[in-house]
Scaffold this motif. Structure first.
Motif, PDB file in Angstrom:
ATOM      1  N   MET A  83       0.786  -1.240  -0.171  1.00 45.35           N
ATOM      2  CA  MET A  83       0.061  -0.217   0.331  1.00 45.35           C
ATOM      3  C   MET A  83       0.899   1.308  -0.203  1.00 45.35           C
ATOM      4  N   TYR A  84       0.453   2.364  -0.942  1.00 43.19           N
ATOM      5  CA  TYR A  84       1.195   3.817  -0.410  1.00 43.19           C
ATOM      6  C   TYR A  84       0.011   4.883  -0.647  1.00 43.19           C
ATOM      7  N   ASP A  85       0.387   6.364  -0.024  1.00 48.43           N
ATOM      8  CA  ASP A  85      -0.447   6.673  -0.799  1.00 48.43           C
ATOM      9  C   ASP A  85      -0.158   7.469  -2.302  1.00 48.43           C
ATOM     10  N   TYR A  86      -1.496   7.967  -2.172  1.00 43.18           N
ATOM     11  CA  TYR A  86      -1.884   7.853  -3.722  1.00 43.18           C
ATOM     12  C   TYR A  86      -1.346   9.667  -3.636  1.00 43.18           C
ATOM     13  N   SER A  87      -1.221  10.402  -2.883  1.00 38.09           N
ATOM     14  CA  SER A  87      -0.547  11.373  -3.530  1.00 38.09           C
ATOM     15  C   SER A  87       1.142  11.494  -3.022  1.00 38.09           C
ATOM     16  N   PHE A  88       1.944  10.685  -3.013  1.00 45.69           N
ATOM     17  CA  PHE A  88       3.021  10.293  -3.298  1.00 45.69           C
ATOM     18  C   PHE A  88       3.148   9.881  -4.724  1.00 45.69           C
TER      19      PHE A  88
ATOM     20  N   ARG B  42       6.487   6.168  -7.106  1.00 41.69           N
ATOM     21  CA  ARG B  42       5.826   7.104  -6.911  1.00 41.69           C
ATOM     22  C   ARG B  42       7.032   6.693  -5.215  1.00 41.69           C
ATOM     23  N   LEU B  43       6.808   7.269  -3.998  1.00 41.53           N
ATOM     24  CA  LEU B  43       7.236   7.245  -3.193  1.00 41.53           C
ATOM     25  C   LEU B  43       6.836   5.906  -2.013  1.00 41.53           C
ATOM     26  N   GLU B  44       7.915   5.462  -1.695  1.00 40.39           N
ATOM     27  CA  GLU B  44       6.887   4.176  -0.752  1.00 40.39           C
ATOM     28  C   GLU B  44       7.988   4.826   0.627  1.00 40.39           C
ATOM     29  N   PRO B  45       7.334   4.571   1.839  1.00 34.67           N
ATOM     30  CA  PRO B  45       7.794   4.326   3.103  1.00 34.67           C
ATOM     31  C   PRO B  45       8.972   2.958   2.953  1.00 34.67           C
TER      32      PRO B  45
ATOM     33  N   SER C 164      12.917   7.085   2.396  1.00 44.94           N
ATOM     34  CA  SER C 164      12.119   6.914   2.041  1.00 44.94           C
ATOM     35  C   SER C 164      12.959   5.654   0.589  1.00 44.94           C
ATOM     36  N   ARG C 165      12.097   5.475  -0.288  1.00 49.94           N
ATOM     37  CA  ARG C 165      12.602   4.901  -1.475  1.00 49.94           C
ATOM     38  C   ARG C 165      11.634   5.039  -2.722  1.00 49.94           C
ATOM     39  N   LEU C 166      11.864   5.421  -3.708  1.00 44.80           N
ATOM     40  CA  LEU C 166      11.524   6.108  -5.123  1.00 44.80           C
ATOM     41  C   LEU C 166      10.650   4.223  -5.800  1.00 44.80           C
ATOM     42  N   VAL C 167      10.168   4.158  -5.838  1.00 41.32           N
ATOM     43  CA  VAL C 167      10.032   2.456  -6.994  1.00 41.32           C
ATOM     44  C   VAL C 167       9.351   3.246  -8.240  1.00 41.32           C
ATOM     45  N   ILE C 168       9.864   2.629  -9.095  1.00 45.65           N
ATOM     46  CA  ILE C 168       9.923   2.932 -10.692  1.00 45.65           C
ATOM     47  C   ILE C 168       9.388   1.722 -11.003  1.00 45.65           C
ATOM     48  N   ASP C 169       8.199   1.730 -12.017  1.00 44.85           N
ATOM     49  CA  ASP C 169       7.849   0.461 -12.008  1.00 44.85           C
ATOM     50  C   ASP C 169       8.141   0.940 -14.162  1.00 44.85           C
ATOM     51  N   VAL C 170       9.478   0.142 -14.840  1.00 43.05           N
ATOM     52  CA  VAL C 170       8.928   0.534 -15.982  1.00 43.05           C
ATOM     53  C   VAL C 170       8.564  -0.621 -17.216  1.00 43.05           C
ATOM     54  N   THR C 171       7.395  -0.347 -17.754  1.00 41.00           N
ATOM     55  CA  THR C 171       6.938  -1.118 -19.046  1.00 41.00           C
ATOM     56  C   THR C 171       7.036  -1.689 -20.284  1.00 41.00           C
ATOM     57  N   ALA C 172       7.807  -0.249 -20.568  1.00 44.91           N
ATOM     58  CA  ALA C 172       8.607  -0.152 -21.973  1.00 44.91           C
ATOM     59  C   ALA C 172       9.737   0.342 -22.044  1.00 44.91           C
TER      60      ALA C 172
END
Length: 137
Positions: A1-6, A134-137, A38-46
């Motif tokens: 779960m993460y906060d959509y505002s991030f 997104r940013l996640e804790p 925190s951590r920056l989560v990057i989901d690469v789709t292409a």
């Protein structure tokens, strides 16, 4: 779960250097004046990875809310380089999937309350990279 505002970048192709957007507007998160780890989560789709494509995805911090030019500071707090192995090093091209980059909003003793994602694109790019961030804790 993460906060959509991030959510720092929604899905969309990036083929030129630019700040990330959410809903068509540049996204800047306010994390407050204190230290945040925190951590920056990057989901690469292409991702296009011919011989010279380089995508430097940076989490930048600033002491002003709009990252405007002037006397404010803009610092790169965390960076990940994706692309062809010829330009990122190693022996493997970047691939689609999830990348997690730890960060702190403090650099040289200064806490940066405002954060954004900025992608610098280099090389002979035809299609580019598509990712969310997104940013996640």
């Amino acid at each position: 779960m993460y906060d959509y505002s991030f959510s720092m970048k929604d899905a969309g192709l990036v083929a030129a250097s630019a700040a990330a957007t959410v809903g068509g507007s540049e996204k800047i998160a306010n994390v407050g004046a204190g230290r945040v780890g925190s951590r920056l989560v990057i989901d690469v789709t292409a991702i296009e990875v011919d011989a010279d494509e380089l995508y430097s995805i940076a989490l930048q911090g600033s002491d002003v809310a709009d990252f405007s030019t002037g006397d404010e500071k803009i610092e790169e707090l965390a960076v990940i380089n994706l692309g062809a192995n010829e330009v990122i090093g190693g022996n493997q091209d970047s691939a689609i999937g999830r990348y997690e980059v730890p960060f702190s909003n403090v650099k040289l003793g200064t806490a940066y309350p405002y954060l954004r994602v900025y992608t610098t694109v280099a090389g002979t790019v035809a299609t580019g990279i598509n990712f969310t961030a997104r940013l996640e804790p």
